[in-house]
Design a protein around this motif. Structure first.
Motif, PDB file in Angstrom:
ATOM      1  N   THR B   5      -5.698 -52.532   3.684  1.00  0.00           N
ATOM      2  CA  THR B   5      -5.355 -52.399   5.091  1.00  0.00           C
ATOM      3  C   THR B   5      -6.056 -51.190   5.693  1.00  0.00           C
ATOM      4  OG1 THR B   5      -3.171 -53.346   4.669  1.00  0.00           O
ATOM      5  CG2 THR B   5      -3.471 -52.168   6.745  1.00  0.00           C
ATOM      6  N   GLN B   6      -6.784 -51.441   6.773  1.00  0.00           N
ATOM      7  CA  GLN B   6      -7.410 -50.354   7.528  1.00  0.00           C
ATOM      8  C   GLN B   6      -6.542 -50.066   8.737  1.00  0.00           C
ATOM      9  OE1 GLN B   6     -11.729 -52.166   6.480  1.00  0.00           O
ATOM     10  NE2 GLN B   6     -11.771 -50.499   7.948  1.00  0.00           N
ATOM     11  N   SER B   7      -6.433 -48.795   9.065  1.00  0.00           N
ATOM     12  CA  SER B   7      -5.414 -48.366  10.030  1.00  0.00           C
ATOM     13  C   SER B   7      -5.644 -48.906  11.427  1.00  0.00           C
ATOM     14  CB  SER B   7      -5.347 -46.841  10.066  1.00  0.00           C
ATOM     15  OG  SER B   7      -6.638 -46.296  10.273  1.00  0.00           O
ATOM     16  N   SER B   8      -6.894 -49.146  11.810  1.00  0.00           N
ATOM     17  CA  SER B   8      -7.174 -49.618  13.166  1.00  0.00           C
ATOM     18  C   SER B   8      -8.220 -50.720  13.133  1.00  0.00           C
ATOM     19  CB  SER B   8      -7.700 -48.475  14.051  1.00  0.00           C
ATOM     20  OG  SER B   8      -6.819 -47.388  14.066  1.00  0.00           O
ATOM     21  N   GLU B  22      -8.534 -44.597   8.072  1.00  0.00           N
ATOM     22  CA  GLU B  22      -7.672 -44.653   6.892  1.00  0.00           C
ATOM     23  C   GLU B  22      -7.706 -46.039   6.260  1.00  0.00           C
ATOM     24  OE1 GLU B  22      -6.260 -40.709   7.694  1.00  0.00           O
ATOM     25  OE2 GLU B  22      -6.172 -41.962   5.922  1.00  0.00           O
ATOM     26  N   CYS B  23      -7.605 -46.057   4.950  1.00  0.00           N
ATOM     27  CA  CYS B  23      -7.604 -47.314   4.195  1.00  0.00           C
ATOM     28  C   CYS B  23      -6.564 -47.216   3.089  1.00  0.00           C
ATOM     29  CB  CYS B  23      -8.989 -47.568   3.613  1.00  0.00           C
ATOM     30  SG  CYS B  23      -9.112 -49.040   2.584  1.00  0.00           S
ATOM     31  N   VAL B  24      -5.726 -48.240   2.988  1.00  0.00           N
ATOM     32  CA  VAL B  24      -4.687 -48.272   1.966  1.00  0.00           C
ATOM     33  C   VAL B  24      -4.764 -49.598   1.217  1.00  0.00           C
ATOM     34  CG1 VAL B  24      -2.203 -48.233   1.540  1.00  0.00           C
ATOM     35  CG2 VAL B  24      -3.172 -46.798   3.339  1.00  0.00           C
ATOM     36  N   ARG B  73      -4.874 -44.555  -1.263  1.00  0.00           N
ATOM     37  CA  ARG B  73      -5.380 -44.215   0.062  1.00  0.00           C
ATOM     38  C   ARG B  73      -6.749 -43.537  -0.021  1.00  0.00           C
ATOM     39  NH1 ARG B  73      -2.643 -43.604   4.925  1.00  0.00           N
ATOM     40  NH2 ARG B  73      -0.700 -44.011   3.782  1.00  0.00           N
ATOM     41  N   SER B  75      -9.645 -42.050   2.699  1.00  0.00           N
ATOM     42  CA  SER B  75      -9.905 -41.750   4.100  1.00  0.00           C
ATOM     43  C   SER B  75     -11.379 -41.412   4.313  1.00  0.00           C
ATOM     44  CB  SER B  75      -9.051 -40.564   4.554  1.00  0.00           C
ATOM     45  OG  SER B  75      -7.685 -40.847   4.362  1.00  0.00           O
ATOM     46  N   THR B 108     -12.923 -51.815  10.803  1.00  0.00           N
ATOM     47  CA  THR B 108     -12.633 -51.018  11.992  1.00  0.00           C
ATOM     48  C   THR B 108     -13.911 -50.916  12.814  1.00  0.00           C
ATOM     49  OG1 THR B 108     -10.928 -49.670  10.936  1.00  0.00           O
ATOM     50  CG2 THR B 108     -11.992 -48.747  12.899  1.00  0.00           C
TER      51      THR B 108
END
Lengths: 112, 113
Positions: B5-8, B22-24, B73, B75, B108
């Motif tokens: 999952t990328q934050s945006s 960010e990447c989780v 995570r 970043s 993103t």
């Protein structure tokens, strides 16, 4: 620098035809992977072929690998409009590296 | 269902700003990657990490840094964003078994104005 280079850059075919994309790379590899990307989205893994394999099948996909020529091909048989996407090869180099190096991709258009 | 999952999906930032992407991942993967994708150039590797706090430069690390304080995570940091960093950024993860493939986030799209 790019490890894999796909050929052709773009391909347009009629639904039902076969599509063949080629990938060449420069150094020794542990394995070679093919991915698909729908427009504006992330990549999805299609198939992985190890350096000691010569051919692999998955559904309508057939991948070949020739390590002496440092090349691979992806064949999609009986193409469908839904196969329209960009296709990328990626190489996992030999040795201890965990890198995954991508080529520039082939844009496939399947016309209904 | 495994996920990266990328934050945006979309970001717009001004020149000179410090930008964090960010990447989780939820698959307990050891390896994580940041790529940028530009038309005609394919995916180019910026940085990758093979363990917590471990990182290696890819092909185009200039202007970027990364942080991996936790396994899940990774970043990407643009220290001072510039217009030539406008691009699609893709995060991926893979297990330490080098015979396994990578999983990608949704990307993103960053625009620097």
């Amino acid at each position: 620098s790019q490890q894999g280079e796909e050929d052709p850059q773009a391909l347009s075919i009629q639904e039902g035809e076969n599509a063949t994309m080629n990938c060449s790379y420069k150094t020794s590899i542990n394995n070679l992977q093919w991915y698909r990307q729908n427009s504006g989205r992330g990549l999805v893994h299609l198939i992985l072929i190890r350096s000691n394999e010569r051919e692999k099948h998955s559904g309508r996909l057939r991948v070949t690998l020739d390590t002496s020529k440092k090349s691979s091909s992806l064949l999609i048989t009986a193409s469908r409009a839904a196969d329209t996407a960009s296709y990328f090869c990626a190489t996992a180099p030999g040795g201890g590296s965990y890198k995954l190096i991508f080529g520039s991709g082939t844009r496939l258009l399947v016309r209904p | 269902d495994v996920k990266v999952t990328q934050s945006s999906r979309y970001l717009v930032k001004r020149t000179g700003e410090k930008v964090f992407l960010e990447c989780v991942q939820d698959m307990d993967h050891e390896n994580m990657f940041w790529y940028r994708q530009d038309p005609g150039l394919g995916l180019r590797l910026i940085y990758f990490s093979y363990d917590v706090k471990m990182k290696e430069k890819g092909d185009i690390p200039e202007g970027y840094s990364v942080s991996r304080e936790k396994k899940e995570r990774f970043s990407l940091i643009l220290e001072s964003a510039s217009t030539n960093q406008t691009s699609m950024y893709l995060c991926a993860s893979s297990p330490s078994d080098r015979g396994q493939h990578a999983f990608f986030g949704q990307g993103t799209r960053l625009t620097v104005v």
